[in-house]
Design an enzyme around this catalytic site. Sequence first.
Site: not given
Ligand SMILES: *Cc1c(COP(=O)(O)O)cnc(C)c1O
Length: 383
Positions: A72-73, A180, A200-202, A325
């Site tokens: 997601a970054t 999220q 994001s997958a994780h 972070c």
């Molecule tokens: C975890 C998160 C990100 C970053 O996602 P990554 O896949 O770890 O780069 C960005 N925005 C939100 C709201 C998140 O919770």
Amino acid sequence: MKPIYLDNHATTQVDERVLKKMMPFMMDKFGNASSVDHLHGVEAKKAVEDARKEIADLIGARPAEIVFTSGATEADNMAIMGSIDMGDLKNTHIISTKIEHKAIINTLEYLERLGAEITLLDANEFGEIDLTQLQKEIKPNTKLISVILANNEVGTIQDFEGITNIAKENGIKVHFDAAQALGRVKIDVRKTPISMLSLSAHKIYGPKGIGAIFVNKDRPRVRLNPILFGGGQENNLRSGTLNVPGIVGFGEAAKLMKKEYNQSKKKYLEFRRIFEKELEGVNYKINGSENRLENNMNIWFPGVEAQALIRLISKNISLSTGSACTTDHVEASHVLMAMFNDEARAFESIRIGFGRFNNETEIDEAVVLIKSGVEILTARFVD
Ligand SMILES: *Cc1c(COP(=O)(O)O)cnc(C)c1O
């Protein structure tokens, strides 16, 4: 015994079913999805396209609207820098909010240094932005509105339909960080004409290091520019050899969310009830709205330093104060500061994120431990 894991907003454990699906693509099915002149490449490519469909399905999109990224970054960076004219920043106004993830905040700060104009909307005590303020801040050169769909600290779900309507009426592109929200908030991009979504997958029991950006192909079509250059994968939008095992895992994770979240939702609401019951008589307040992610409880214990509480119980419970972070700085959560403008409250709040693998026994145990931690730390200051 490992501590009870209650930090599911930071990351989630990979589901075994996801891992099973990924394994062959680390072993004998190791082909490059772009090398389709042979079987190895063809089977990898097919697996990627199957996964793309599962992810698209979860948000009502078409597979061709999903572009894989490293997370997601990267999707957030792309949504901002790829959707505006980087050669015309002096004439670029972007509206976002004070409660974004750092992937948005730091990208906007960078663009501000390069000459763009940035407006960050306020959040109220529930973590909600005000659509009237959004409307008021729009200017002739506003090129993008970017809002976190469900907050990663307090779980607040924004009125993304209302925001999208305002963007649409004004002919402005709208992006939501849905890291999220994916699978937890019902999103249908055909009903709500969102321009872009970061995924994001994780955060949904898939592997780390894989994500995607949804780019709406309906009219008015979003024109995105790449921010990474190379072999031209993903329709020239995101170069780099595709992370096939990661993508396959992301696809399976998306499929499982679609199938199982309604059930999980009920479980999380029950967990919340257990917390509320056990905390009766304890001085605490929930930070956030009623309209928030079911798996979120951000709790303020007045007078109890959150860092001290978390360390005190860390042998038994893994949880955090706010965004993972920023936990290595001593810096108040910008989200809680935007909501309450109260440093003490920001330093005295813990974030609990329930997940798929938590059971009721763990929750019963966790709340007792947290409660006794709070009592120990409160007693310290009593004569
Ligand atoms: C975890 C998160 C990100 C970053 O996602 P990554 O896949 O770890 O780069 C960005 N925005 C939100 C709201 C998140 O919770």
